[in-house]
Write an enzyme that holds these catalytic residues in place. Structure first.
Site, PDB file in Angstrom:
ATOM      1  N   TYR A  33       0.828  -1.201   0.000  1.00  0.00           N
ATOM      2  CA  TYR A  33       0.000   0.000   0.000  1.00  0.00           C
ATOM      3  C   TYR A  33       0.861   1.248   0.000  1.00  0.00           C
ATOM      4  O   TYR A  33       2.059   1.203   0.241  1.00  0.00           O
ATOM      5  CB  TYR A  33      -0.939  -0.001   1.208  1.00  0.00           C
ATOM      6  N   LYS A 148       6.619  -2.061   1.771  1.00  0.00           N
ATOM      7  CA  LYS A 148       5.455  -1.459   2.437  1.00  0.00           C
ATOM      8  C   LYS A 148       4.235  -2.367   2.276  1.00  0.00           C
ATOM      9  O   LYS A 148       3.340  -2.121   1.464  1.00  0.00           O
ATOM     10  CB  LYS A 148       5.182  -0.061   1.893  1.00  0.00           C
ATOM     11  N   GLU A 180      12.248   2.191  14.064  1.00  0.00           N
ATOM     12  CA  GLU A 180      11.343   3.247  13.623  1.00  0.00           C
ATOM     13  C   GLU A 180      10.120   3.269  14.533  1.00  0.00           C
ATOM     14  O   GLU A 180       9.967   2.429  15.410  1.00  0.00           O
ATOM     15  CB  GLU A 180      10.931   3.027  12.167  1.00  0.00           C
ATOM     16  N   LEU A 204      11.418   1.153   6.832  1.00  0.00           N
ATOM     17  CA  LEU A 204      10.836   1.601   5.586  1.00  0.00           C
ATOM     18  C   LEU A 204      11.553   2.856   5.108  1.00  0.00           C
ATOM     19  O   LEU A 204      11.849   3.753   5.901  1.00  0.00           O
ATOM     20  CB  LEU A 204       9.349   1.906   5.781  1.00  0.00           C
TER      21      LEU A 204
END
Length: 284
Positions: A33, A148, A180, A204
């Site tokens: 996505y 992702k 993260e 990411l």
């Protein structure tokens, strides 16, 4: 009034939107996505999101559902039909519908779904003046966080852990270092240097991250891409996160310890200002 959404070639009312129960996104989380911000009715950094989408699809040997040009037109049409001035466009591509099997189906047609989220006041969020409080949690996600995917259960759990602790978000930690946030990239500032984890399979490659680091360097700010620990973050002068939905968001507390003065710092504030100004200029 119902939103208009896009499902496999059709614009329909959200209540009429349908996807097969055999879609592998539903059965296997076999999908990827992107989320693109809308400001002033225009798309922010669409090209960056389109390129990352292509990379995610390639990493999973998944076919694209349409061209980048067609995707742009769908985004614009949804923004127009739903009268979105500030908000988001969510896009999801799955491998498609096929009888349940762990092996990839050979002839499945990719599923493509897009919808908008109207978020007035996104750019002027009061949270940016207050700052976020975060907790640290173990990072137990799979090893390919650079893709992702729609596998978001653990980040959702992390967000709920943070809320249960009276905080806003969680920073994930692996082998002693911060990877993260649950839905954002993490940064600290020490002695004028902006520090954020280097790219790799562990995090990411944020589209907002890339833009913010570029703007920081153009503004003659020092940037260091390396790992850092929670204790180092607690001892920093500032901390912040970046994402498509929060832009640059200050972090003022980590695991109950105030960062710097415990207030929003000048570096995060300036980067947020620069980011919003520059991205509005480049919006399409």
């Amino acid at each position: 009034m119902e939103r208009i959404v896009y499902v496999n070639g059709e614009y329909v009312n959200e209540s009429d939107a349908k996807i097969s129960i055999f879609d592998r996104g539903f059965l296997m989380a076999d999908g990827v996505y992107e989320v693109t911000t809308v400001l002033d009715g225009k798309l922010i950094d669409f090209d960056g999101h389109a390129k990352r989408l292509t990379r995610s699809l390639n990493e999973l040997d998944m076919k694209p559902a349409c061209t980048d040009e067609e995707l742009l037109e769908i985004h614009r049409e949804l923004v127009k039909r739903n009268n979105v001035e500030e908000g988001m466009v969510y896009l999801q591509v799955t491998r498609g519908a096929a009888d349940r099997d762990f092996a990839y189906p050979k002839d499945a047609k990719p599923s493509l779904v897009l919808f908008t989220q109207d978020k007035p006041g996104l750019a002027n969020s009061p949270a940016a003046q207050i700052g976020m409080k975060v907790i640290s949690i173990d990072d137990i996600r799979w090893g390919r966080r650079d893709i992702k995917t729609v596998q978001l259960l653990y980040p959702s759990m992390g967000k709920m852990m943070a809320k249960a602790a009276g905080c806003d978000d969680a920073w994930m930690v692996e082998d002693g270092s911060v990877t993260e946030g649950t839905s954002n990239n993490a940064y600290i500032v020490k002695d004028g240097v902006i520090i954020t984890r280097h790219l790799g399979n562990e995090i990411l490659s944020g589209i907002t991250r890339a833009a913010v680091l570029r703007f920081a360097k153009e503004a003659q700010m020092k940037v260091e891409e390396r790992s850092f620990t929670i204790s180092e973050a607690q001892d920093a002068d500032e901390a912040f996160v970046t994402s498509a939905s929060t832009f640059v968001m200050p972090v003022v507390e980590i695991d109950g310890t105030a960062v710097g003065t415990g207030n929003v710092g000048p570096v995060a504030s300036r980067l947020r200002e620069i980011y919003l100004d520059e991205m509005r200029k480049a919006a399409i």
